[in-house]
Design a protein around this motif. Structure first.
Motif, PDB file in Angstrom:
ATOM      1  N   GLY A 201      13.003   9.858  -1.689  1.00 26.86           N
ATOM      2  CA  GLY A 201      13.073  11.292  -1.937  1.00 26.86           C
ATOM      3  C   GLY A 201      11.803  12.045  -1.582  1.00 26.86           C
ATOM      4  O   GLY A 201      11.504  13.089  -2.191  1.00 26.86           O
ATOM      5  N   VAL A 202      11.055  11.569  -0.602  1.00 28.03           N
ATOM      6  CA  VAL A 202       9.800  12.213  -0.220  1.00 28.03           C
ATOM      7  C   VAL A 202      10.085  13.373   0.729  1.00 28.03           C
ATOM      8  O   VAL A 202      10.653  13.162   1.806  1.00 28.03           O
ATOM      9  CB  VAL A 202       8.846  11.208   0.466  1.00 28.03           C
ATOM     10  CG1 VAL A 202       7.549  11.903   0.867  1.00 28.03           C
ATOM     11  CG2 VAL A 202       8.569  10.024  -0.457  1.00 28.03           C
ATOM     12  N   PRO A 203       9.701  14.593   0.366  1.00 34.27           N
ATOM     13  CA  PRO A 203       9.919  15.738   1.266  1.00 34.27           C
ATOM     14  C   PRO A 203       9.171  15.552   2.582  1.00 34.27           C
ATOM     15  O   PRO A 203       8.098  14.939   2.630  1.00 34.27           O
ATOM     16  CB  PRO A 203       9.337  16.921   0.477  1.00 34.27           C
ATOM     17  CG  PRO A 203       9.357  16.476  -0.950  1.00 34.27           C
ATOM     18  CD  PRO A 203       9.100  14.999  -0.913  1.00 34.27           C
ATOM     19  N   LEU A 204       9.726  16.096   3.640  1.00 37.55           N
ATOM     20  CA  LEU A 204       9.143  15.930   4.966  1.00 37.55           C
ATOM     21  C   LEU A 204       7.714  16.462   5.047  1.00 37.55           C
ATOM     22  O   LEU A 204       6.858  15.866   5.712  1.00 37.55           O
ATOM     23  CB  LEU A 204      10.019  16.620   6.017  1.00 37.55           C
ATOM     24  CG  LEU A 204      11.396  15.998   6.275  1.00 37.55           C
ATOM     25  CD1 LEU A 204      12.177  16.867   7.259  1.00 37.55           C
ATOM     26  CD2 LEU A 204      11.257  14.583   6.809  1.00 37.55           C
ATOM     27  N   ASP A 205       7.450  17.568   4.339  1.00 35.14           N
ATOM     28  CA  ASP A 205       6.121  18.172   4.475  1.00 35.14           C
ATOM     29  C   ASP A 205       5.028  17.364   3.768  1.00 35.14           C
ATOM     30  O   ASP A 205       3.833  17.581   4.012  1.00 35.14           O
ATOM     31  CB  ASP A 205       6.128  19.616   3.971  1.00 35.14           C
ATOM     32  CG  ASP A 205       6.492  19.733   2.493  1.00 35.14           C
ATOM     33  OD1 ASP A 205       6.883  18.714   1.881  1.00 35.14           O
ATOM     34  OD2 ASP A 205       6.379  20.848   1.952  1.00 35.14           O
TER      35      ASP A 205
ATOM     36  N   VAL B 144       4.003   4.334   9.184  1.00 37.94           N
ATOM     37  CA  VAL B 144       4.643   4.896   7.991  1.00 37.94           C
ATOM     38  C   VAL B 144       5.686   5.936   8.385  1.00 37.94           C
ATOM     39  O   VAL B 144       6.827   5.911   7.900  1.00 37.94           O
ATOM     40  CB  VAL B 144       3.591   5.517   7.050  1.00 37.94           C
ATOM     41  CG1 VAL B 144       4.287   6.297   5.933  1.00 37.94           C
ATOM     42  CG2 VAL B 144       2.689   4.434   6.465  1.00 37.94           C
ATOM     43  N   LEU B 145       5.314   6.842   9.263  1.00 42.02           N
ATOM     44  CA  LEU B 145       6.191   7.965   9.600  1.00 42.02           C
ATOM     45  C   LEU B 145       7.393   7.540  10.437  1.00 42.02           C
ATOM     46  O   LEU B 145       8.445   8.186  10.383  1.00 42.02           O
ATOM     47  CB  LEU B 145       5.397   9.039  10.342  1.00 42.02           C
ATOM     48  CG  LEU B 145       4.295   9.714   9.521  1.00 42.02           C
ATOM     49  CD1 LEU B 145       3.471  10.648  10.396  1.00 42.02           C
ATOM     50  CD2 LEU B 145       4.878  10.470   8.327  1.00 42.02           C
ATOM     51  N   THR B 146       7.254   6.452  11.200  1.00 40.73           N
ATOM     52  CA  THR B 146       8.342   6.018  12.078  1.00 40.73           C
ATOM     53  C   THR B 146       9.145   4.876  11.466  1.00 40.73           C
ATOM     54  O   THR B 146      10.344   5.000  11.233  1.00 40.73           O
ATOM     55  CB  THR B 146       7.777   5.578  13.442  1.00 40.73           C
ATOM     56  OG1 THR B 146       7.064   6.668  14.022  1.00 40.73           O
ATOM     57  CG2 THR B 146       8.898   5.154  14.376  1.00 40.73           C
TER      58      THR B 146
ATOM     59  N   ARG C 115       4.965  13.931   3.899  1.00 39.04           N
ATOM     60  CA  ARG C 115       4.870  12.609   4.509  1.00 39.04           C
ATOM     61  C   ARG C 115       3.585  12.385   5.308  1.00 39.04           C
ATOM     62  O   ARG C 115       3.001  11.294   5.223  1.00 39.04           O
ATOM     63  CB  ARG C 115       6.107  12.339   5.370  1.00 39.04           C
ATOM     64  CG  ARG C 115       7.370  12.303   4.516  1.00 39.04           C
ATOM     65  CD  ARG C 115       8.604  11.923   5.296  1.00 39.04           C
ATOM     66  NE  ARG C 115       9.787  11.996   4.442  1.00 39.04           N
ATOM     67  CZ  ARG C 115      10.971  11.502   4.743  1.00 39.04           C
ATOM     68  NH1 ARG C 115      11.146  10.899   5.911  1.00 39.04           N
ATOM     69  NH2 ARG C 115      11.984  11.620   3.901  1.00 39.04           N
ATOM     70  N   PRO C 116       3.112  13.361   6.092  1.00 43.91           N
ATOM     71  CA  PRO C 116       1.861  13.112   6.825  1.00 43.91           C
ATOM     72  C   PRO C 116       0.686  12.812   5.900  1.00 43.91           C
ATOM     73  O   PRO C 116      -0.136  11.929   6.201  1.00 43.91           O
ATOM     74  CB  PRO C 116       1.649  14.422   7.599  1.00 43.91           C
ATOM     75  CG  PRO C 116       3.038  14.975   7.779  1.00 43.91           C
ATOM     76  CD  PRO C 116       3.744  14.639   6.500  1.00 43.91           C
ATOM     77  N   ASP C 117       0.613  13.504   4.758  1.00 46.05           N
ATOM     78  CA  ASP C 117      -0.481  13.263   3.826  1.00 46.05           C
ATOM     79  C   ASP C 117      -0.359  11.869   3.203  1.00 46.05           C
ATOM     80  O   ASP C 117      -1.361  11.162   3.030  1.00 46.05           O
ATOM     81  CB  ASP C 117      -0.476  14.338   2.732  1.00 46.05           C
ATOM     82  CG  ASP C 117      -1.696  14.228   1.820  1.00 46.05           C
ATOM     83  OD1 ASP C 117      -2.808  14.145   2.350  1.00 46.05           O
ATOM     84  OD2 ASP C 117      -1.511  14.209   0.582  1.00 46.05           O
ATOM     85  N   ILE C 118       0.865  11.461   2.892  1.00 47.89           N
ATOM     86  CA  ILE C 118       1.088  10.122   2.342  1.00 47.89           C
ATOM     87  C   ILE C 118       0.725   9.066   3.378  1.00 47.89           C
ATOM     88  O   ILE C 118       0.067   8.061   3.065  1.00 47.89           O
ATOM     89  CB  ILE C 118       2.550   9.969   1.874  1.00 47.89           C
ATOM     90  CG1 ILE C 118       2.779  10.802   0.604  1.00 47.89           C
ATOM     91  CG2 ILE C 118       2.903   8.497   1.636  1.00 47.89           C
ATOM     92  CD1 ILE C 118       4.211  10.823   0.140  1.00 47.89           C
ATOM     93  N   ALA C 119       1.132   9.291   4.623  1.00 48.29           N
ATOM     94  CA  ALA C 119       0.826   8.337   5.682  1.00 48.29           C
ATOM     95  C   ALA C 119      -0.684   8.176   5.859  1.00 48.29           C
ATOM     96  O   ALA C 119      -1.191   7.061   6.028  1.00 48.29           O
ATOM     97  CB  ALA C 119       1.477   8.780   6.993  1.00 48.29           C
TER      98      ALA C 119
ATOM     99  N   HIS D  91       0.826  -1.213   0.000  1.00 47.53           N
ATOM    100  CA  HIS D  91       0.000   0.000   0.000  1.00 47.53           C
ATOM    101  C   HIS D  91       0.859   1.261   0.000  1.00 47.53           C
ATOM    102  O   HIS D  91       0.537   2.241  -0.676  1.00 47.53           O
ATOM    103  CB  HIS D  91      -0.922  -0.011   1.221  1.00 47.53           C
ATOM    104  CG  HIS D  91      -1.961  -1.079   1.177  1.00 47.53           C
ATOM    105  ND1 HIS D  91      -2.502  -1.651   2.307  1.00 47.53           N
ATOM    106  CD2 HIS D  91      -2.545  -1.720   0.127  1.00 47.53           C
ATOM    107  CE1 HIS D  91      -3.393  -2.565   1.956  1.00 47.53           C
ATOM    108  NE2 HIS D  91      -3.425  -2.634   0.640  1.00 47.53           N
ATOM    109  N   LEU D  92       1.955   1.228   0.748  1.00 46.54           N
ATOM    110  CA  LEU D  92       2.854   2.386   0.763  1.00 46.54           C
ATOM    111  C   LEU D  92       3.487   2.589  -0.609  1.00 46.54           C
ATOM    112  O   LEU D  92       3.502   3.710  -1.139  1.00 46.54           O
ATOM    113  CB  LEU D  92       3.940   2.188   1.820  1.00 46.54           C
ATOM    114  CG  LEU D  92       5.048   3.246   1.845  1.00 46.54           C
ATOM    115  CD1 LEU D  92       4.480   4.655   2.017  1.00 46.54           C
ATOM    116  CD2 LEU D  92       6.066   2.930   2.939  1.00 46.54           C
TER     117      LEU D  92
END
Length: 226
Positions: free
Chosen positions: A192-196, A180-182, A198-202, A123-124
């Motif tokens: 290469g995913v920008p930090l900002d 996902v985030l941890t 990541r929450p939306d992707i998670a 899924h990720l």
């Protein structure tokens, strides 16, 4: 992970007076149980913060990589929980563990096995691809079959290698987003995913998964050094 490691610790069955090596001791939760059984225990981990937490429990914990152990026939037994699937230098780790044990020593533990977290990882990766990120092309973990695991450890000299897969669906305490985030932060780094973002992707991965239960499959094992 420490809360789920009691079954593997039962396989170790530490005895009073034994010298035991805990490979990937983390914060020392299970290491402390080994000590409370009356054994002398040394914990190793490659995380400085985890070593600090283990030492705060009064444990002998040392900053060391599992593939770079600095021991020679020093231990009656070795133990590892939820660690070896992170060690990609698996051949060196197997040899290092062999050399750390005395003749007749045993090794018991648990790690991620074949198929571990397959749905969550899929899924990720699907979410990353849809957003234009290419998932890393090389593995972040070693999730072996029992046959692959046994072949490796028999190859360095261990005998009576017993390995089996255990399906263990596990509720994620902090949900899929937290996982996902941890636990996939390094994967996101390499994609290469920008930090900002990541929450939306998670959050999107959590929606895809549709559950807060992780599809854990563990490989539980015992073996001995002749």
């Amino acid at each position: 992970m420490p809360a789920l490691g009691q079954a593997a610790l039962d396989l170790l069955a530490p005895q009073p007076g034994e010298h035991i090596l805990d490979i990937g001791c983390g914060d020392g939760t299970l290491t402390l149980k080994i000590k409370e059984a009356g054994a002398e225990v040394v914990g190793i981990d490659n995380s400085l913060s985890m070593i600090g937490a283990a030492r705060a429990k009064g444990l002998d914990a040392r900053l060391m990589d599992a593939a770079e152990l600095k021991f020679s026939e020093a231990f009656d037994a070795a133990f590892s929980n939820a660690t070896l699937h992170w060690v990609l230098a698996k051949d060196r780790a197997a040899r290092a563990i062999w050399f750390a044990l005395k003749p007749g020593g045993r090794f018991a533990g648990e790690m991620g096995g074949a198929g571990n977290l397959a749905a969550l990882r899929r899924h990720l990766d699907d979410e990353l691809v849809e957003r234009g990120f290419g998932p890393p092309t090389y593995a972040a973990n070693w999730y072996p079959t029992p046959e692959e695991f046994a072949e490796l450890y028999q190859g360095v000299g261990f005998r009576d290698v017993d390995a089996e897969l255990i399906e263990r669906p596990t509720e994620l305490e902090h949900g899929v987003e937290g996982w996902v985030l941890t636990f996939r932060a390094g994967w996101l780094d390499r994609a290469g995913v920008p930090l900002d973002q990541r929450p939306d992707i998670a959050a999107a991965v959590a929606r895809r998964h549709g559950s807060t239960t992780a599809d854990y499959i563990r490989l539980r094992f015992t073996m001995r050094k002749p």
